[in-house]
Scaffold this active site. Structure first.
Site, PDB file in Angstrom:
ATOM      1  N   SER A 376       0.806  -1.220   0.000  1.00 11.93           N
ATOM      2  CA  SER A 376       0.000   0.000   0.000  1.00 11.93           C
ATOM      3  C   SER A 376       0.837   1.266   0.000  1.00 11.93           C
ATOM      4  CB  SER A 376      -0.901   0.024   1.224  1.00 11.93           C
ATOM      5  OG  SER A 376      -0.171   0.556   2.308  1.00 11.93           O
ATOM      6  N   ILE A 377       0.115   2.361  -0.157  1.00 14.16           N
ATOM      7  CA  ILE A 377       0.737   3.675  -0.149  1.00 14.16           C
ATOM      8  C   ILE A 377       0.949   4.180   1.259  1.00 14.16           C
ATOM      9  CG2 ILE A 377      -0.277   4.343  -2.355  1.00 14.16           C
ATOM     10  CD1 ILE A 377      -2.423   5.894  -0.795  1.00 14.16           C
ATOM     11  N   TYR A 378       0.389   3.504   2.214  1.00 17.44           N
ATOM     12  CA  TYR A 378       0.311   4.084   3.551  1.00 17.44           C
ATOM     13  C   TYR A 378       1.554   3.883   4.403  1.00 17.44           C
ATOM     14  CZ  TYR A 378      -4.510   5.197   2.633  1.00 17.44           C
ATOM     15  OH  TYR A 378      -5.635   5.740   2.107  1.00 17.44           O
ATOM     16  N   GLY A 379       2.581   3.325   3.811  1.00 20.37           N
ATOM     17  CA  GLY A 379       3.795   3.148   4.602  1.00 20.37           C
ATOM     18  C   GLY A 379       4.306   1.745   4.423  1.00 20.37           C
TER      19      GLY A 379
ATOM     20  N   MET B 283       3.122  10.393   1.007  1.00 18.73           N
ATOM     21  CA  MET B 283       1.842   9.903   0.529  1.00 18.73           C
ATOM     22  C   MET B 283       1.479  10.552  -0.804  1.00 18.73           C
ATOM     23  SD  MET B 283      -0.524   7.902   1.487  1.00 18.73           S
ATOM     24  CE  MET B 283      -1.138   7.821   3.149  1.00 18.73           C
TER      25      MET B 283
END
Lengths: 456, 639, 264
Positions: A376-379, B283
């Protein structure tokens, strides 16, 4: 040594040869097993000084960087010093030995291996200290002094040289609370002040580092990971009292191939799917009397039961690990471990009519988190870059070994591969024969002491 | 038989006897030896001459301007008679405002009826640098000054990330090529996502562009080839912003690597903290990547997330120790070397060592360098250290520390003196840098310290301007460190000189330094200077407000940064610690001008600086006293 | 240990005897083939997946396995690698989205199907999407099954590689699930759903008809989720018994694993 538990296991290597029979599970505890103790001791009190890195950073005036890769955003060439540090390795080591080694009781605490000086902080120092910080503090101060002595650097002869040396060795510390990543002085484990939570010190290690140290041999990876994470679980208090047998059995089956269960399940399902492994695990558990059918519901659905959840849990962990090996082995990619760890648990629960799934459900929670954050993009990160104590993994103490296994099986699909993140750790096997064949050595050590563990 | 005197007669006799005694003594005095008379005449002649020389100094003019009185005079005839707080426009405004607020809210507010009656002394106007702007002291309080606020915000909201790893990931794992076209598309997408614009998902919450008009990102690279292929709006033009020598050095140091400097919205870091900046940037950068390169929510994304959040990212400040715990990108975590790189006041100057520069350019050059040093150090590091960090983050609302920083704003005083000294240097140094040897440096530093000390003594008005020991200590340290840095090119030598100036030179002269703890780090600084022990020593570039000994004694941020910045000018290099940070703050889009910080602060003092992050786009038009629900109608719950 | 014949073991798969439960048991049992509803050409699948040009060579991330020299590890010679793995293919993905309204398959339903039927795969379950990553040629093979069989209702499931929003929205006027990127349309003449863009939203050179959406009746018959008007969830006593037992077991196991006994 008292044997508290009836449980005994036989340990097999990764070619299914039996290495030792009927060892009490206490023999696989870090408090009894001499090999485990040696490994933990090595990890706890060893520092590495990379003299080549030190020399090149000093020459280029590089110090105090933040970046993990690149490490070149801070450079002050005007303070750089071109010193033949590697050439003087022995001399530098002698001086460090003088300052640090003399506290040891005849132990050779400072050794030169090519361009690396290995410093083992003497046991006496570690015993007196309240922490394991001397690995860093003593090594770094002694190193700076040694270099200053060898090359005659002091405020009178070279004012800027003193501080450039400090900047290379210490980075921005104490302005920053830790040292630069990939600094010339490093240890096996993270400095204690950047470890989250109490007792998690042994699990402050990166997945890829373990993979590198076992030279990508899958079941050795399981073993070494289990030694470290298991020790952390003890230190955190997670293995005390009610959880003691639970943890011993869990790692015995998951990490040390007890009764060859993991390998049997892998071989049976070498062309199979993850669900096949679930079925095989249940079949084996029924055969071994770990679980049995209690009753059937109207549809014919079987409800299983057990009198020994810690053992059933150990079987589930073996099944999970085997499934991770089968799935990652089929895809030869470390990224495929996450999906197994997140979702196989429902398979166990639904197949047994609701028996508690691996690690009581902790594996599913931590596993889903791992699956999400490796996609994911969240970390997060790729699986190899995680540390065992990462917030996403620490929900379960059994999730780390199968992740290591997955990365061992990776044939080169990852960007953050062990070759990229942990190249120095591949060399450690040659430096420390202790790290070679951990699975075999755990078994040999267990064999060695099993006679001493008597029924109390 | 003793004569009995009446009281009156006793008194009379006493007075007569005293008179006689006085006459005898006076006669003695006037009967000075001729030798003594000569001496007194000499002194008088010397003092006459001294007065002319002093009157010719810039500092004389500056003090005259500020105080409207004889700068050399030790007496303020109008002390206590200046009308208290009423002598200050700002304080009168505050009193009015305090009244309005108290009436509106039904609770007392700011009131001069409590506490001491301020304004017993002159509340003097403050000229800012040599910019021709004069403000009041209160205008330099960080809460009254939008430029000081923007200074903090512009640093907090900056994160720098490297793209090379991400590009490699695209090529190796996904098989996508990176070209100038894809880079331009990515950069255009990034401007949208940095303001929280959605690119991949439907039904997302987005942000009014007016609120985030200060959110953007630009490429930093040293490669002319890459820059040629890019849309010129999307990178920082090093060649145009820096002197050619500096541009060349910076580009060489950065090389072909592709970095992006991200500016997270001011409003975002104000709502959260500096730590949020890194996360926002990572992000939004990932989303721009996904959109521009057509990626999905797949495994490779986590590689991007890791690369942008951890693997090769530069934050402005590190995390702090538990005792003063804060996340990254807060002032306390900024290394002093970065602060010196954030300062941009030297950009247009040629990149040659100070001593060579003053030899070439003479007096003008000497003044120029010193004024740039003061501009940056006074306008930025003093503000960060004293006003914002120690005076605010770490201590709260008391308005003392920020006055110490303001003393560094007043160019008149610092520049004037340092300029003189610098000009003196043109005559004696002959283009030769001083070696990093204390026995040589001490001669100059002692000369300079005593020169500054004497100036304070000769100009009681200057002593009144820098009314606290804290102010003088801060200035002394800056002047000592700055000068030594300029002369030697070594930040360690400079810090030594700065510490010495306070701990010895100033202290022994006046038997007085600053507030009770201010000199702590100057004493400790010496044994620490070259020490290898873990919490001691290290290059001055690696120091900062989290370094334990610096973390609790104020007024030294400008000293340490003067050491670094002065050394940079002294040795003729283009940066102090990181070429990337140096370039990042040359970005002309920033609201705060890092090359003219005091000018910005001065402008803000006269209410002519518009900051970023204002919420006007979402707040109702209303009176300055309104808050909460505007309508006074108390509405019942619907159920 | 000798290989145990699986035929003696009858897996539970799922509790209950209702239509939905039976459907779940079918989907998640690899021994039961799924009905083929349509054919989708391999080239069309390549197009829709958007990872490579039609008939282009597969991109590799490493040499074929047999050419690689790896450190000794017996395990690597036990587990059989998939064809894509053997060739060194890069790992690519297919992402499917299933409507909330009477879907023929749902996210966790997919995951359990993948776990039982596919080898060498990486899937992550969301609500609006399910991503499946495999070595590229293996992926294309399973994509065929995912699109051709009874689990794919062209009206209520879709390929959405990006911008997946819409699983929980009302259907459009043609009864199709919402797609912000308008990857597919309903061809009123043929009555088929036609993909005009690939899963990433790029316009296809040649549109790909993928078959008609299921009728409302078929939707109900083939629905994998419980629904108040088909198979009411609250009536699933066996399932609730199992779930209730599972949660109690977890709590006890977490508290003190030694506490669990046969009576529970």
């Amino acid at each position: 040594m008292k044997m508290k538990y009836e449980d005994k296991v036989s340990l097999y290597n990764d070619t299914s040869q039996c290495m030792t029979e009927n060892v009490p599970i206490e023999a696989l505890s870090p408090f009894c097993n001499p090999y485990m103790k040696d490994v933990l001791d090595l990890f706890k009190r060893t520092a590495f000084i990379n003299l080549s890195k030190l020399q090149s950073c000093l020459k280029e005036g590089k110090g105090g960087w933040e970046t993990v890769l690149g490490q070149d955003e801070c450079k002050m060439p005007w303070y750089g010093r071109d010193l033949p540090i590697v050439e003087h390795a022995e001399e530098i080591a002698d001086r460090i030995r003088d300052k640090v080694g003399k506290f040891g009781d005849g132990e050779d605490s400072v050794t030169v291996m090519a361009d690396t000086i290995v410093v083992k902080i003497p046991k006496e120092v570690m015993e007196v200290s309240a922490s394991r910080d001397p690995v860093y503090t003593w090594t770094m101060v002694a190193l700076c002094q040694a270099i200053a002595e060898v090359f005659n650097i002091n405020p009178n002869t070279d004012l800027d040289g003193c501080n450039m040396l400090k900047a290379v060795v210490f980075g921005r510390y104490p302005q920053s609370i830790t040292f630069s990543p990939g600094a010339p002085v490093s240890g096996f484990l993270k400095p204690s002040n950047v470890v989250d939570g109490l007792g998690a010190e042994y699990s402050g290690i990166t997945v890829n580092h373990i993979v590198a140290m076992v030279n990508k041999r899958t079941m050795d990876g399981l073993a070494l990971a289990s030694i470290l994470e298991g020790a952390a679980q003890w230190e955190m208090g997670n293995a005390v009292g009610w959880y003691e047998r639970y943890n011993l059995l869990g790692y015995a089956y998951e990490g040390f191939n007890a009764n060859n269960l993991v390998l049997d399940l892998v071989k049976e399902n070498r062309e199979g799917t993850i669900t096949d492994v679930v079925y095989s695990t249940i079949i084996r558990a029924v055969e071994d009397g770990v679980i049995k059918v209690k009753n059937k519901l109207a549809s014919g659905y079987k409800i299983y039961t057990t009198n020994d959840f810690p053992l059933w849990n150990a079987y589930e962990l073996a099944g999970t690990t085997a499934a991770a090996i089968v799935n990652c082995g089929a895809m030869r990619s470390g990224q495929a471990a996450a999906t197994v760890l997140g979702y196989i648990n429902d398979g166990f629960a639904l197949e047994t009519g609701g028996l508690a799934d691996p690690d009581g459900g902790r594996m599913e929670g931590a596993g889903i988190g791992f699956a999400f954050y490796t996609h994911s993009i969240y970390g997060g990160a790729g699986p190899g870059a995680y540390t065992f104590d990462h917030v996403i993994l620490r929900g379960s103490g059994f999730i780390q070994p199968p992740i290591v296994a997955g990365m061992c099986l990776d044939s080169g699909t990852q960007l953050f591969s062990p070759e990229m993140t942990s190249s120095a750790f591949f060399k450690l096997r040659d430096m420390f024969p202790l790290l070679q064949d951990p699975l075999k050595k755990v078994a040999e050590a267990a064999e060695q002491i099993k006679g001493e563990i008597k029924k109390g | 038989m003793v004569e009995e005197l009446s009281e009156e007669e006793k008194l009379k006799r006493f007075v007569e006897e005293r008179k006689k005694k006085m006459e005898t003594e006076r006669a003695k005095e006037t009967a000075m030896s001729s030798r003594e008379k000569d001496y007194v005449r000499e002194l008088y002649r010397a003092s006459e001459k001294f007065i002319d020389v002093e009157k010719g100094r810039e500092i004389y003019q500056t003090m005259r301007e500020i105080w409207g009185a004889e700068p050399l005079s030790g007496v303020d005839e109008k002390m206590y008679h200046r009308g208290g707080y009423k002598q200050s426009n700002r304080k009168r405004e505050f009193v009015d405002a305090g009244k309005q607020v108290a009436i509106k809210r039904g609770l007392p507010s700011y009131s001069r009826a409590v506490g001491l009656p301020v304004g017993q002394r002159m509340l003097e106007p403050m000229p800012v640098g040599k910019w021709g702007i004069t403000i009041e002291q209160d205008d330099s309080h960080h809460m009254n000054n939008t430029a000081i606020q923007q200074l903090n915000d512009d640093i907090k909201r900056t994160v720098i990330m490297n793209l090379d790893l991400a590009h490699r990931m695209l090529q190796v794992r996904v098989g996508r090529e990176v070209t100038p076209e894809t880079l331009n598309l990515y950069m255009e997408t990034l401007q949208h996502t940095m303001g929280a614009g959605a690119v991949a998902q439907e039904h997302m919450n987005e942000v009014n562009p007016y609120l985030v008009k200060d959110a953007w990102a630009k490429i930093i690279t040293g490669s002319d080839e890459i820059m040629d292929g890019l849309d010129p709006r999307f990178y920082i033009h090093i060649d145009e912003l820096f002197h050619p020598d500096r541009a060349k050095a910076l580009k060489e140091a950065i090389g072909d690597s592709l970095w992006v400097v991200f500016r997270v919205p001011t409003l975002a870091v104000r709502m959260a903290d500096g730590e949020a900046a890194g996360r926002w940037a990572a992000m939004q950068n990932t989303m721009a990547f996904i959109s521009a390169y057509q990626l999905s929510g797949e495994h490779v994304i986590s590689d991007l997330a890791y690369a942008f959040k951890h693997a090769r990212v530069i934050h402005m400040g590190d995390k702090l120790w538990t005792g003063r715990m804060r996340g990254r990108n807060e002032i306390g975590g900024i290394p002093d070397g970065f602060t010196a790189d954030i300062i941009q006041s030297e950009r247009d100057l040629p990149m040659i060592p100070y001593v060579e520069y003053i030899e070439q350019e003479g007096d003008k050059g000497a003044s120029r360098i010193v004024s740039r040093l003061n501009e940056g150090v006074g306008g930025i590091s003093a503000m960060l250290d004293n006003t914002l960090w120690l005076g605010f983050y770490m201590s709260g609302g008391i308005g003392f520390s920020n006055t110490v920083a303001t003393s560094a704003l007043s160019g008149g005083a610092n520049e004037d003196i340092l300029e003189e000294f610098s000009i003196l240097g043109t005559k004696y140094l002959r283009g030769k840098r001083l070696p990093t040897k204390w026995d040589i440096m001490k001669v100059i530093i002692n000369m300079m310290a005593t020169y500054v000390i004497e100036t304070y003594e000769k100009f009681p008005t200057l002593a009144e301007l820098h009314w606290g020991g804290a102010h003088k200590t801060s200035i002394m340290g800056t002047v000592g460190a700055g000068m030594a840095g300029l002369l030697s090119g070594s930040s360690t030598m400079a810090l030594w000189a700065g510490n010495y100036t306070i701990a010895y030179a100033m202290k022994e002269g006046w038997l007085r330094t600053g507030w009770a703890g201010q000199e702590i780090q100057d004493h400790v600084g010496m044994p620490y200077l070259c020490s290898f022990r873990p919490e001691e020593g290290n290059l001055t570039e690696m120091h900062g407000l989290n370094y334990p000994i610096h973390s609790y004694s104020a007024g030294h941020g400008n000293q340490r940064v003067a050491a670094n910045y002065g050394a940079m000018l002294g040795r003729g290099s283009a940066w102090c610690m990181s070429p990337l940070v140096k370039v990042a703050f040359a970005d002309p889009h920033l609201a705060f001008d890092f090359s003219r910080p005091r000018y910005c602060i001065g402008k803000a003092g006269i209410k002519e600086f518009m900051p970023d992050g204002e919420r006007t786009a979402i707040t109702p038009a209303c009176d300055v006293l309104d808050r909460g629900l505007i309508k006074e109608i108390a509405k019942e719950f619907p159920t | 240990m000798a290989e145990k014949p699986k035929s003696e073991y009858v897996p539970n798969i799922y509790p209950g005897k209702d239509v939905v439960s039976e459907r779940r048991k079918k989907l998640w049992d690899k021994s039961r083939p799924l009905l083929k509803y349509r054919s989708v050409a391999e080239d069309d699948i390549t197009q829709i997946l958007s990872h490579r040009a039609v008939r282009a060579a597969y991109v590799s991330v490493h040499p074929p396995l047999e050419e690689m020299i790896e450190p000794y590890d017996p395990i690597k010679h036990i587990v059989v690698p998939t064809p894509g793995t053997r060739a060194g293919d890069r790992i690519r993905f297919i992402q499917m989205s299933d409507s909330f309204h009477l879907p023929s398959i749902a996210p966790f339903g997919r995951q359990r199907l993948y776990f039982s039927r596919f080898r060498g795969m990486d899937t992550v379950v969301y609500s609006g999407r399910e991503i499946l990553e495999m070595r590229e040629r293996d992926l294309e093979k399973v994509a065929k099954m995912l699109l051709e069989t009874e689990i794919f209702n062209p009206g209520r499931s879709a390929l959405k590689g990006i911008t997946v929003h819409g699983h929980s929205l009302r259907l459009d006027e043609d009864g199709l699930m919402f797609d912000a990127r308008r990857r597919y349309i309903y061809d009123r003449d043929t009555g088929e759903v036609v993909y005009i863009k690939d899963q990433m939203g790029n316009v296809l050179d040649v549109p790909v008809p993928i078959g008609p959406p299921f009728s409302e009746e078929d939707c109900k018959k083939l629905c994998l989720t419980y629904s108040w008007d088909t198979q009411p969830y609250k009536a699933r006593t066996e399932l609730f018994e199992v779930m209730s037992r599972a949660t109690k077991m977890r709590v006890i196991a977490g508290f003190n694993p030694e506490m669990i006994d046969e009576s529970m």
